[in-house]
Design a protein around this motif. Structure first.
Motif, PDB file in Angstrom:
ATOM      1  N   VAL A   1       0.843  -1.197   0.000  1.00 29.52           N
ATOM      2  CA  VAL A   1       0.000   0.000   0.000  1.00 29.52           C
ATOM      3  C   VAL A   1       0.884   1.255   0.000  1.00 29.52           C
ATOM      4  O   VAL A   1       1.863   1.348   0.749  1.00 29.52           O
ATOM      5  CB  VAL A   1      -0.928   0.021   1.226  1.00 29.52           C
ATOM      6  CG1 VAL A   1      -1.657   1.365   1.332  1.00 29.52           C
ATOM      7  CG2 VAL A   1      -1.936  -1.110   1.151  1.00 29.52           C
ATOM      8  N   VAL A   2       0.523   2.188  -0.845  1.00 32.43           N
ATOM      9  CA  VAL A   2       1.087   3.542  -0.816  1.00 32.43           C
ATOM     10  C   VAL A   2      -0.045   4.499  -0.468  1.00 32.43           C
ATOM     11  O   VAL A   2      -1.117   4.453  -1.084  1.00 32.43           O
ATOM     12  CB  VAL A   2       1.718   3.923  -2.163  1.00 32.43           C
ATOM     13  CG1 VAL A   2       2.028   5.412  -2.210  1.00 32.43           C
ATOM     14  CG2 VAL A   2       2.993   3.130  -2.406  1.00 32.43           C
ATOM     15  N   LEU A   3       0.195   5.342   0.512  1.00 31.60           N
ATOM     16  CA  LEU A   3      -0.781   6.371   0.882  1.00 31.60           C
ATOM     17  C   LEU A   3      -0.534   7.618   0.055  1.00 31.60           C
ATOM     18  O   LEU A   3       0.617   7.970  -0.237  1.00 31.60           O
ATOM     19  CB  LEU A   3      -0.656   6.701   2.372  1.00 31.60           C
ATOM     20  CG  LEU A   3      -0.848   5.539   3.347  1.00 31.60           C
ATOM     21  CD1 LEU A   3      -0.593   6.005   4.777  1.00 31.60           C
ATOM     22  CD2 LEU A   3      -2.247   4.958   3.213  1.00 31.60           C
ATOM     23  N   ALA A   4      -1.599   8.293  -0.325  1.00 33.40           N
ATOM     24  CA  ALA A   4      -1.481   9.501  -1.138  1.00 33.40           C
ATOM     25  C   ALA A   4      -2.545  10.500  -0.724  1.00 33.40           C
ATOM     26  O   ALA A   4      -3.602  10.134  -0.198  1.00 33.40           O
ATOM     27  CB  ALA A   4      -1.633   9.172  -2.627  1.00 33.40           C
TER      28      ALA A   4
ATOM     29  N   THR B   1      -6.355   5.887   8.966  1.00 32.71           N
ATOM     30  CA  THR B   1      -6.152   5.102   7.746  1.00 32.71           C
ATOM     31  C   THR B   1      -5.046   4.082   7.933  1.00 32.71           C
ATOM     32  O   THR B   1      -5.189   2.911   7.553  1.00 32.71           O
ATOM     33  CB  THR B   1      -5.825   6.028   6.556  1.00 32.71           C
ATOM     34  OG1 THR B   1      -6.895   6.957   6.362  1.00 32.71           O
ATOM     35  CG2 THR B   1      -5.618   5.223   5.279  1.00 32.71           C
ATOM     36  N   ILE B   2      -3.938   4.508   8.522  1.00 33.79           N
ATOM     37  CA  ILE B   2      -2.828   3.575   8.764  1.00 33.79           C
ATOM     38  C   ILE B   2      -3.269   2.452   9.693  1.00 33.79           C
ATOM     39  O   ILE B   2      -2.987   1.270   9.455  1.00 33.79           O
ATOM     40  CB  ILE B   2      -1.616   4.324   9.343  1.00 33.79           C
ATOM     41  CG1 ILE B   2      -1.035   5.295   8.303  1.00 33.79           C
ATOM     42  CG2 ILE B   2      -0.540   3.333   9.797  1.00 33.79           C
ATOM     43  CD1 ILE B   2       0.078   6.180   8.835  1.00 33.79           C
TER      44      ILE B   2
ATOM     45  N   ASP C   1      -6.042  -4.719   8.831  1.00 36.65           N
ATOM     46  CA  ASP C   1      -6.444  -5.604   7.737  1.00 36.65           C
ATOM     47  C   ASP C   1      -5.275  -6.425   7.192  1.00 36.65           C
ATOM     48  O   ASP C   1      -5.431  -7.155   6.196  1.00 36.65           O
ATOM     49  CB  ASP C   1      -7.047  -4.781   6.593  1.00 36.65           C
ATOM     50  CG  ASP C   1      -8.393  -4.173   6.952  1.00 36.65           C
ATOM     51  OD1 ASP C   1      -9.012  -4.674   7.913  1.00 36.65           O
ATOM     52  OD2 ASP C   1      -8.813  -3.210   6.284  1.00 36.65           O
ATOM     53  N   GLY C   2      -4.109  -6.288   7.831  1.00 37.54           N
ATOM     54  CA  GLY C   2      -2.946  -7.058   7.406  1.00 37.54           C
ATOM     55  C   GLY C   2      -2.212  -6.491   6.215  1.00 37.54           C
ATOM     56  O   GLY C   2      -1.406  -7.187   5.581  1.00 37.54           O
TER      57      GLY C   2
END
Length: 436
Positions: free
Chosen positions: A130-133, A170-171, A177-178
């Motif tokens: 996952v990359v957060l944006a 969010t993190i 959720d793994g």
């Protein structure tokens, strides 16, 4: 020729041979508009192309000619995979203007900051990570992430950029959720496309949140020195040495040289150089020496002031035209620098569906959906003020406003209430955009 080849009617005979990751590649919404936007009768408020007409081109040309005459055997040869020392030393001076203290050894030169982002993603991300944006985020970054089969998750943002509380939530949700959250990608100065700026206190909180969660911060800063109303806010990297910082000369000098850089912790920089060498052997040597020559022999800080004066006039023209022309129910951001304004149209409008009618009316923009990975942005557009002169900007906004008014009239004709799509249009899944 075999029967199989003779009767193969596929447009692409190699379709079964491509790697899985090519499924994530997509055409940039901005690049797709180039052919249309470059027609002279169309006012393009779409692209983020810098205006370089105010550069002292004859003087720059003379100094480049002298550089080739005196040092051609060096500047036209292969170079280091990390980049030439002369340009890395000058980059340290450039970054100091935003409070960054760095050493040339921790800089890796790239073919524009876009390649820097590609290399960072390559060395950190596996498929499914996952990359957060930000919400919305730079279309070029989204394309890079998707090409590496990365899941992009947008973090709720407002007029001050990323919401730290939303970031924490969010993190936490993703980790529960793994999911493996690799990094947060952010443009804190005059973001592309929203034009918003994170205040210093929010930058500190965002950086601390990511540090506590073990999430890397990737700070992209192509517009930082183009602050139009005040001094630049200190970069996140200026107070957190674990931040990976992307810089570029495309906006403060000229994009054609394709020179950017990554400032990273030493171990990360080593990986970036290896990735660079496997991709290109070395970044463009002539371009590096050319920019180092420009920074040495020309008053580049004054040139940035010239650029800022030009962009300030164009930004003010765009904001004034929006205030004069746009129908009620429309809102937009008020950027303190950079190139872009983010517009939110009345509910029920679909800017992607509206684009062909806008082009027919001789104005181009980028639909908001291009800046999301999850279907948001249907009623948003990105407008750029960097390239057209002020009189063309005003004409472009007038044409754009006429298109919007016509769409609203059609919506009223069909009896569509606010918040409901026009017949034949499709609303995106998920929540609407946070920025208004």
């Amino acid at each position: 020729m075999t029967d199989q080849h003779r009767h193969d009617t596929r447009l692409d005979q190699f379709v079964d041979s491509y790697s899985q990751r090519t499924n994530g590649m997509r055409v940039s919404a901005v690049r797709a508009l180039f052919a249309v936007a470059n027609r002279p009768e169309i006012v393009s408020l779409a692209g983020g192309m810098p205006n370089i007409k105010d550069l002292p081109l004859p003087a720059i040309g003379d100094s480049f000619a002298e550089m080739v005459a005196q040092h051609g055997m060096q500047v036209m040869q292969y170079g280091s995979g990390q980049g030439e020392p002369v340009i890395r030393e000058r980059i340290v001076e450039v970054m100091a203007l935003e409070g960054i203290s760095a050493h040339p050894d921790d800089i890796a030169i790239t073919a524009g900051s876009q390649q820097g982002l590609d290399l960072v993603t390559r060395i950190f991300c596996d498929p499914g990570d996952v990359v957060l944006a930000e919400s919305p985020s730079y279309v070029g970054a989204l394309g890079t992430f998707l090409s590496y089969e990365v899941e992009v998750v947008h973090v709720v943002s407002d007029e001050n950029g990323i919401d730290p509380q939303a970031l924490r939530e969010t993190i936490a949700r993703l980790k529960a959720d793994g999911k493996r959250v690799k990094f947060l990608y952010t443009i804190p100065n005059f973001s592309n496309p929203a034009g918003v700026t994170q205040p210093l206190e929010r930058r500190v909180e965002v950086a601390a949140t990511c540090a506590d969660a073990g999430v890397i911060v990737v700070e992209d800063n192509p517009y930082g020195l183009l602050a139009l109303d005040a001094e630049p806010v200190p970069a996140i990297r200026s107070f957190d040495e674990n931040v990976i910082y992307l810089g570029s000369f495309s906006k403060t000098f000229a994009p054609g040289f394709r020179v950017g850089w990554v400032l990273a912790p030493h171990a990360v920089r080593e990986k970036l150089v290896l990735a660079q060498e496997s991709a290109t052997l070395c970044p463009p040597v002539f371009s590096q020496f050319a920019i180092a020559n420009y920074l040495t022999h020309h008053d580049w800080q004054h040139q940035i002031t010239v650029f800022k004066d030009m962009y300030r006039e164009r930004r003010d023209t765009l904001l004034d035209a929006l205030a004069s022309e746009m129908p009620s129910g429309t809102s937009w951001t008020h950027p303190a620098g950079g190139f872009f304004v983010w517009v939110t149209l009345p509910e029920g409008l679909d800017t992607q569906a509206m684009l062909p009618r806008a082009v027919d009316a001789r104005v181009a923009y980028v639909p908001g959906g291009a800046f999301y990975a999850d279907g948001q942005g249907a009623r948003n557009v990105r407008l750029s003020y960097c390239f057209p002169p002020p009189d063309r900007i005003r004409v472009g906004v007038e044409r754009f406003a006429d298109v919007v008014r016509h769409e609203l009239e059609v919506m009223n004709t069909f009896g569509v209430r606010t918040g409901h799509p026009l017949p034949g249009t499709r609303r995106p899944a998920g929540p609407g955009p946070e920025l208004t």
